[in-house]
Motif scaffolding. Structure first.
Motif, PDB file in Angstrom:
ATOM      1  N   VAL A 159     -10.618  -2.192  15.467  1.00  0.00           N
ATOM      2  CA  VAL A 159      -9.483  -1.150  15.570  1.00  0.00           C
ATOM      3  C   VAL A 159     -10.152   0.020  14.852  1.00  0.00           C
ATOM      4  CG1 VAL A 159      -7.421  -0.259  14.634  1.00  0.00           C
ATOM      5  CG2 VAL A 159      -7.609  -2.805  15.304  1.00  0.00           C
TER       6      VAL A 159
ATOM      7  N   CYS B  97      -2.772  -1.400  19.837  1.00  0.00           N
ATOM      8  CA  CYS B  97      -2.659  -0.088  19.204  1.00  0.00           C
ATOM      9  C   CYS B  97      -2.598   1.095  20.335  1.00  0.00           C
ATOM     10  CB  CYS B  97      -3.632  -0.055  18.024  1.00  0.00           C
ATOM     11  SG  CYS B  97      -5.387  -0.126  18.507  1.00  0.00           S
TER      12      CYS B  97
ATOM     13  N   ARG C 127      -0.175   0.656  15.135  1.00  0.00           N
ATOM     14  CA  ARG C 127      -0.724  -0.592  15.788  1.00  0.00           C
ATOM     15  C   ARG C 127      -0.033  -1.979  15.208  1.00  0.00           C
ATOM     16  NH1 ARG C 127      -5.780  -1.199  11.559  1.00  0.00           N
ATOM     17  NH2 ARG C 127      -5.738  -3.520  12.049  1.00  0.00           N
TER      18      ARG C 127
END
Length: 121
Positions: free
Chosen positions: A46, A13, A53
């Motif tokens: 994340v 990401c 992403r």
């Protein structure tokens, strides 16, 4: 050469700020340039509000500490996968290299690497 299969899924990401990254997480890679901050981490780690992403990556770690004088490590690994049409995302640390492939290609990647003489555990 031995490769260890990482037992978790990864996400690649882009974040707006390094402050978004949980530096206490067990596994991550950060790349920062004048254009972006990229993060590779476990999918469950994340950060909220990422700029972009891509989920669904799995990884292999080259086992042991690689001397900087060694050449062709990633070349050999990537060639074995390229012959099978499997794309890669590679990252390196001071000690070793990591090779990421899409999760749906992970089984085929392991088989291709083993056929090329690499032990995947």
């Amino acid at each position: 050469m031995k490769l260890k299969k990482l037992p978790f899924e990864l996400t690649v990401c882009r974040v707006q700020s390094a402050a978004q990254i949980d530096l206490s997480a067990e596994f991550y890679f950060i790349g920062r340039t004048d254009e972006e901050i990229s993060l590779v981490c476990r999918t469950e780690d994340v950060p909220a509000g990422t700029a972009a992403r891509e989920d669904g990556w799995r990884g292999f770690r080259v086992e042991g500490v690689l001397d900087f004088s060694l050449v062709g490590i990633l070349s050999g690994l990537s060639a074995a996968l390229a012959e099978q049409g499997i794309g890669i995302f590679a990252v390196s640390t001071y000690n070793t290299d990591y090779l990421l492939v899409k999760a749906e290609d992970f089984g085929r990647a392991a088989a291709a690497l083993e056929a090329a003489g690499y032990a995947c555990e």
